[in-house]
Design an enzyme around this catalytic site. Structure first.
Site, PDB file in Angstrom:
ATOM      1  N   GLY A  12      17.289 -57.188 -25.466  1.00  0.00           N
ATOM      2  CA  GLY A  12      16.350 -56.070 -25.397  1.00  0.00           C
ATOM      3  C   GLY A  12      14.909 -56.571 -25.296  1.00  0.00           C
ATOM      4  N   GLN A  13      13.997 -55.612 -25.230  1.00  0.00           N
ATOM      5  CA  GLN A  13      12.565 -55.956 -25.094  1.00  0.00           C
ATOM      6  C   GLN A  13      12.085 -56.872 -26.223  1.00  0.00           C
ATOM      7  OE1 GLN A  13       8.757 -53.258 -24.445  1.00  0.00           O
ATOM      8  NE2 GLN A  13       9.304 -53.182 -26.611  1.00  0.00           N
ATOM      9  N   ASP A  14      12.267 -56.429 -27.460  1.00  0.00           N
ATOM     10  CA  ASP A  14      11.717 -57.196 -28.586  1.00  0.00           C
ATOM     11  C   ASP A  14      12.477 -58.507 -28.770  1.00  0.00           C
ATOM     12  OD1 ASP A  14      10.257 -54.913 -28.827  1.00  0.00           O
ATOM     13  OD2 ASP A  14      10.801 -54.483 -30.905  1.00  0.00           O
ATOM     14  N   ALA A  82      19.141 -55.172 -32.777  1.00  0.00           N
ATOM     15  CA  ALA A  82      20.114 -54.398 -31.999  1.00  0.00           C
ATOM     16  C   ALA A  82      20.138 -52.957 -32.469  1.00  0.00           C
ATOM     17  CB  ALA A  82      21.509 -55.010 -32.141  1.00  0.00           C
ATOM     18  N   ALA A  83      20.184 -52.047 -31.517  1.00  0.00           N
ATOM     19  CA  ALA A  83      20.284 -50.624 -31.862  1.00  0.00           C
ATOM     20  C   ALA A  83      20.532 -49.821 -30.602  1.00  0.00           C
ATOM     21  CB  ALA A  83      18.983 -50.125 -32.508  1.00  0.00           C
ATOM     22  N   GLN A  84      21.091 -48.635 -30.783  1.00  0.00           N
ATOM     23  CA  GLN A  84      20.993 -47.607 -29.750  1.00  0.00           C
ATOM     24  C   GLN A  84      19.583 -47.081 -29.974  1.00  0.00           C
ATOM     25  OE1 GLN A  84      20.241 -45.227 -27.552  1.00  0.00           O
ATOM     26  NE2 GLN A  84      20.727 -43.707 -29.105  1.00  0.00           N
ATOM     27  N   SER A  85      18.639 -47.517 -29.144  1.00  0.00           N
ATOM     28  CA  SER A  85      17.218 -47.381 -29.482  1.00  0.00           C
ATOM     29  C   SER A  85      16.536 -46.196 -28.810  1.00  0.00           C
ATOM     30  CB  SER A  85      16.481 -48.668 -29.090  1.00  0.00           C
ATOM     31  OG  SER A  85      16.491 -48.795 -27.680  1.00  0.00           O
ATOM     32  N   THR A 126      11.389 -47.904 -37.881  1.00  0.00           N
ATOM     33  CA  THR A 126      10.619 -47.255 -36.817  1.00  0.00           C
ATOM     34  C   THR A 126       9.763 -46.092 -37.315  1.00  0.00           C
ATOM     35  OG1 THR A 126      10.898 -45.817 -34.868  1.00  0.00           O
ATOM     36  CG2 THR A 126      12.764 -45.964 -36.336  1.00  0.00           C
ATOM     37  N   GLU A 128       9.656 -43.408 -35.932  1.00  0.00           N
ATOM     38  CA  GLU A 128      10.437 -42.173 -35.723  1.00  0.00           C
ATOM     39  C   GLU A 128      10.951 -41.629 -37.053  1.00  0.00           C
ATOM     40  OE1 GLU A 128      11.177 -40.280 -32.906  1.00  0.00           O
ATOM     41  OE2 GLU A 128       9.695 -41.504 -31.883  1.00  0.00           O
ATOM     42  N   HIS A 180       6.020 -49.692 -29.270  1.00  0.00           N
ATOM     43  CA  HIS A 180       5.421 -50.850 -28.605  1.00  0.00           C
ATOM     44  C   HIS A 180       6.128 -51.069 -27.281  1.00  0.00           C
ATOM     45  CE1 HIS A 180       8.266 -52.015 -31.755  1.00  0.00           C
ATOM     46  NE2 HIS A 180       8.726 -52.899 -30.885  1.00  0.00           N
TER      47      HIS A 180
HETATM   48  P1  NAP Z   1      16.088 -52.300 -26.705  1.00  0.00           P
HETATM   49  O1  NAP Z   1      15.308 -52.900 -25.584  1.00  0.00           O
HETATM   50  O2  NAP Z   1      16.843 -51.044 -26.467  1.00  0.00           O
HETATM   51  O3  NAP Z   1      17.101 -53.417 -27.248  1.00  0.00           O
HETATM   52  C1  NAP Z   1      18.139 -53.116 -28.131  1.00  0.00           C
HETATM   53  C2  NAP Z   1      19.253 -54.112 -27.937  1.00  0.00           C
HETATM   54  O4  NAP Z   1      20.331 -53.774 -28.834  1.00  0.00           O
HETATM   55  C3  NAP Z   1      19.852 -54.132 -26.527  1.00  0.00           C
HETATM   56  O5  NAP Z   1      19.869 -55.439 -26.029  1.00  0.00           O
HETATM   57  C4  NAP Z   1      21.260 -53.603 -26.730  1.00  0.00           C
HETATM   58  O6  NAP Z   1      22.219 -54.183 -25.900  1.00  0.00           O
HETATM   59  C5  NAP Z   1      21.553 -53.999 -28.174  1.00  0.00           C
HETATM   60  N1  NAP Z   1      22.631 -53.192 -28.744  1.00  0.00           N
HETATM   61  C6  NAP Z   1      22.805 -51.851 -28.661  1.00  0.00           C
HETATM   62  N2  NAP Z   1      23.927 -51.476 -29.276  1.00  0.00           N
HETATM   63  C7  NAP Z   1      24.482 -52.606 -29.783  1.00  0.00           C
HETATM   64  C8  NAP Z   1      25.679 -52.861 -30.514  1.00  0.00           C
HETATM   65  N3  NAP Z   1      26.526 -51.891 -30.859  1.00  0.00           N
HETATM   66  N4  NAP Z   1      25.936 -54.156 -30.876  1.00  0.00           N
HETATM   67  C9  NAP Z   1      25.106 -55.141 -30.521  1.00  0.00           C
HETATM   68  N5  NAP Z   1      23.986 -54.964 -29.802  1.00  0.00           N
HETATM   69  C10 NAP Z   1      23.673 -53.699 -29.443  1.00  0.00           C
HETATM   70  O7  NAP Z   1      15.127 -52.026 -27.957  1.00  0.00           O
HETATM   71  P2  NAP Z   1      13.724 -52.725 -28.337  1.00  0.00           P
HETATM   72  O8  NAP Z   1      12.628 -51.892 -27.778  1.00  0.00           O
HETATM   73  O9  NAP Z   1      13.794 -54.173 -28.048  1.00  0.00           O
HETATM   74  O10 NAP Z   1      13.698 -52.471 -29.907  1.00  0.00           O
HETATM   75  C11 NAP Z   1      14.251 -53.427 -30.802  1.00  0.00           C
HETATM   76  C12 NAP Z   1      14.566 -52.746 -32.119  1.00  0.00           C
HETATM   77  O11 NAP Z   1      13.380 -52.180 -32.664  1.00  0.00           O
HETATM   78  C13 NAP Z   1      15.560 -51.594 -32.024  1.00  0.00           C
HETATM   79  O12 NAP Z   1      16.327 -51.593 -33.209  1.00  0.00           O
HETATM   80  C14 NAP Z   1      14.676 -50.361 -31.970  1.00  0.00           C
HETATM   81  O13 NAP Z   1      15.362 -49.226 -32.447  1.00  0.00           O
HETATM   82  C15 NAP Z   1      13.553 -50.794 -32.886  1.00  0.00           C
HETATM   83  N6  NAP Z   1      12.245 -50.190 -32.633  1.00  0.00           N
HETATM   84  C16 NAP Z   1      11.692 -50.242 -31.398  1.00  0.00           C
HETATM   85  C17 NAP Z   1      10.434 -49.699 -31.183  1.00  0.00           C
HETATM   86  C18 NAP Z   1       9.782 -49.762 -29.828  1.00  0.00           C
HETATM   87  O14 NAP Z   1       8.786 -49.059 -29.626  1.00  0.00           O
HETATM   88  N7  NAP Z   1      10.241 -50.604 -28.916  1.00  0.00           N
HETATM   89  C19 NAP Z   1       9.747 -49.119 -32.256  1.00  0.00           C
HETATM   90  C20 NAP Z   1      10.327 -49.122 -33.520  1.00  0.00           C
HETATM   91  C21 NAP Z   1      11.574 -49.682 -33.713  1.00  0.00           C
HETATM   92  P3  NAP Z   1      22.301 -53.901 -24.314  1.00  0.00           P
HETATM   93  O15 NAP Z   1      21.259 -54.824 -23.736  1.00  0.00           O
HETATM   94  O16 NAP Z   1      23.685 -54.276 -23.991  1.00  0.00           O
HETATM   95  O17 NAP Z   1      21.962 -52.453 -24.131  1.00  0.00           O
HETATM   96  P1  GDP Z   2      10.126 -42.458 -28.590  1.00  0.00           P
HETATM   97  O1  GDP Z   2       8.829 -42.241 -29.266  1.00  0.00           O
HETATM   98  O2  GDP Z   2      10.924 -43.581 -29.194  1.00  0.00           O
HETATM   99  O3  GDP Z   2      10.949 -41.228 -28.437  1.00  0.00           O
HETATM  100  O4  GDP Z   2       9.748 -43.017 -27.127  1.00  0.00           O
HETATM  101  P2  GDP Z   2       9.871 -42.361 -25.680  1.00  0.00           P
HETATM  102  O5  GDP Z   2       9.049 -43.215 -24.769  1.00  0.00           O
HETATM  103  O6  GDP Z   2      11.286 -42.125 -25.288  1.00  0.00           O
HETATM  104  O7  GDP Z   2       9.187 -40.931 -25.848  1.00  0.00           O
HETATM  105  C1  GDP Z   2       7.833 -40.802 -26.275  1.00  0.00           C
HETATM  106  C2  GDP Z   2       7.406 -39.356 -26.126  1.00  0.00           C
HETATM  107  O8  GDP Z   2       7.309 -39.050 -24.738  1.00  0.00           O
HETATM  108  C3  GDP Z   2       8.359 -38.325 -26.736  1.00  0.00           C
HETATM  109  O9  GDP Z   2       7.592 -37.374 -27.424  1.00  0.00           O
HETATM  110  C4  GDP Z   2       9.008 -37.685 -25.518  1.00  0.00           C
HETATM  111  O10 GDP Z   2       9.394 -36.317 -25.708  1.00  0.00           O
HETATM  112  C5  GDP Z   2       7.859 -37.767 -24.528  1.00  0.00           C
HETATM  113  N1  GDP Z   2       8.298 -37.669 -23.129  1.00  0.00           N
HETATM  114  C6  GDP Z   2       7.798 -36.805 -22.218  1.00  0.00           C
HETATM  115  N2  GDP Z   2       8.457 -36.946 -21.059  1.00  0.00           N
HETATM  116  C7  GDP Z   2       9.379 -37.925 -21.236  1.00  0.00           C
HETATM  117  C8  GDP Z   2      10.336 -38.517 -20.371  1.00  0.00           C
HETATM  118  O11 GDP Z   2      10.493 -38.164 -19.213  1.00  0.00           O
HETATM  119  N3  GDP Z   2      11.091 -39.523 -20.914  1.00  0.00           N
HETATM  120  C9  GDP Z   2      10.920 -39.950 -22.200  1.00  0.00           C
HETATM  121  N4  GDP Z   2      11.672 -40.956 -22.655  1.00  0.00           N
HETATM  122  N5  GDP Z   2      10.034 -39.379 -23.045  1.00  0.00           N
HETATM  123  C10 GDP Z   2       9.267 -38.386 -22.558  1.00  0.00           C
END
Ligand code: NAP
Ligand code: GDP
Length: 339
Positions: A12-14, A82-85, A126, A128, A180
């Site tokens: 994933g991204q992070d 890892a997460a359904q993010s 998060t 959220e 992020h």
């Molecule tokens: P991401 O890009 O969606 O990466 C999540 C990774 O988890 C993916 O590689 C995914 O695999 C893997 N994964 C999903 N289900 C899994 C399972 N059942 N077993 C093992 N691996 C699994 O998310 P991210 O943006 O890097 O975020 C990293 C973490 O920070 C997540 O937990 C997210 O919820 C949390 N977070 C993110 C943000 C943000 O703004 N980015 C903010 C707060 C918290 P696949 O590649 O196969 O899909």
């Molecule tokens: P989140 O904060 O983890 O839900 O990150 P997202 O990037 O998915 O959504 C951020 C905000 O953008 C939420 O309030 C969404 O409702 C709003 N949003 C507006 N249009 C869209 C869209 O087309 N896709 C997504 N993913 N979010 C949208």
């Protein structure tokens, strides 16, 4: 001293940014990957670390798999990324989301407790969890009010991490990270959806960018800054919970406007609610419009974080501004569409 670091969700991204940080610091990085028919390590490749990490099958739904991985790897730190993010998907797959994002955390903590409770643990919590916010800005003391199955599951992950710290003395930290982004962000998230679609339109696609709620506000930083914060949390003598945020909040509409400006458009908004569109003043073309299909059943309207605890205890602050973030994402999507 070089350590062995285990990162779940490394594709994933992070995961990619954290792997790069740990490798650059001289550590051995092992990454957990869930089984799929195709290996998609494009983010690790983009950061030039694909060949430096060791990948293992690691599925958060499988306790024995997690236990075996940690037993074999014997990491000094585990970062559970890892997460359904995706919040949107969590409304359609609430049980799966709960299983991975809530129970998955407990499975890892139980494995660590059985194998070696001295292994340090980081949980990706998060903003959220704040959901329908009960204070502005949000900090570590703000009560949670999650607004999606994703947010609810993450609250469990957060509190079970805290509980294992308090009950068993484990070095288990939880980072309450505000949104992020980066060029490596998944295209379903709104920022990357905007920059990647505008890049395709610039290259001649006749599509219109369709978005949901433009009034929602997010506190957006750069993922590179945030993985540095995660790392610092696991370096402290004692584990704790920390908010990481920029302290600046911006509407989706404003992000869209900034991105459109970066593509050289002269954006003008017309209409309201489901009839709102963004038009380019010069060409008259409608670039973006609202489609209620993207509205969420319950929304998080406003997030803005107070990271003063992380600043004081970790010396952490976000370095990248929103304008710099937008420019970097636009430049990257332009490049990738041109090649
Ligand atoms: P991401 O890009 O969606 O990466 C999540 C990774 O988890 C993916 O590689 C995914 O695999 C893997 N994964 C999903 N289900 C899994 C399972 N059942 N077993 C093992 N691996 C699994 O998310 P991210 O943006 O890097 O975020 C990293 C973490 O920070 C997540 O937990 C997210 O919820 C949390 N977070 C993110 C943000 C943000 O703004 N980015 C903010 C707060 C918290 P696949 O590649 O196969 O899909
Ligand atoms: P989140 O904060 O983890 O839900 O990150 P997202 O990037 O998915 O959504 C951020 C905000 O953008 C939420 O309030 C969404 O409702 C709003 N949003 C507006 N249009 C869209 C869209 O087309 N896709 C997504 N993913 N979010 C949208």
């Amino acid at each position: 001293m070089p350590e062995t670091i285990l990162i779940t969700g490394i594709l994933g991204q992070d995961g990619a940014y954290l792997a790069k940080l740990a490798i650059d610091a001289g550590h051995h990085v092992v990454g957990g990957v869930r089984r799929s028919s195709t290996m998609n390590d494009w983010r690790l490749q983009a950061l030039g670390v694909a060949r430096d990490v060791e990948l293992l099958d690691l599925e958060l739904l499988e306790e024995s798999n997690i236990y075996n991985c940690i037993s074999v790897v014997r990491p000094s730190r585990v970062f559970n990324l890892a997460a359904q993010s995706f919040v949107g998907a969590s409304f359609n797959q609430p049980l799966f989301t709960a299983n991975v994002d809530a129970l998955g955390v407990l499975r890892i903590l139980e494995a660590i407790r059985a194998i070696d409770p001295k292994i340090r643990f980081y949980q990706a919590s998060t903003s959220e969890m704040f959901g329908k916010v009960l204070a502005v800005p949000q900090n570590e003391e703000t009560p949670f009010y999650p607004r999606s199955p994703y947010g609810v599951a993450k609250v469990f992950g957060h509190f079970i991490t805290k509980n294992y710290r308090e009950a068993y003395g484990m070095h288990a930290s939880s980072g309450i990270l505000f949104n992020h982004e980066s060029p490596l962000r998944g295209e379903e998230f709104v920022t990357r959806k905007i920059t990647s679609t505008l890049a395709r339109i610039e290259r001649g696609s006749d599509e219109t960018l369709e978005l949901g709620n433009l009034d929602a506000k997010r506190d957006w930083g750069h993922a590179r800054d945030y993985v540095r914060g995660m790392w610092l949390m696991t370096e402290q003598e004692t584990a704790d919970d920390y908010v990481l945020a920029t302290g600046v909040t911006t509407t989706i509409r404003r992000f869209l406007e900034l991105a459109a400006n970066a593509f050289g458009y002269h954006p003008e908004f017309e209409g309201a609610g489901v009839s709102e569109v963004m038009r380019d003043r010069n060409s008259g073309r409608i670039i973006a419009r609202v489609n209620p299909k993207y509205y969420r059943p319950s929304e998080v309207e406003l997030l803005v974080g107070d990271a003063s605890k992380a600043a004081a205890a970790l010396g952490w602050s976000a370095n990248v501004t929103l304008e710099q973030l937008v420019d970097e994402m636009v430049a990257a999507d332009r490049r990738s569409i041109a090649t």
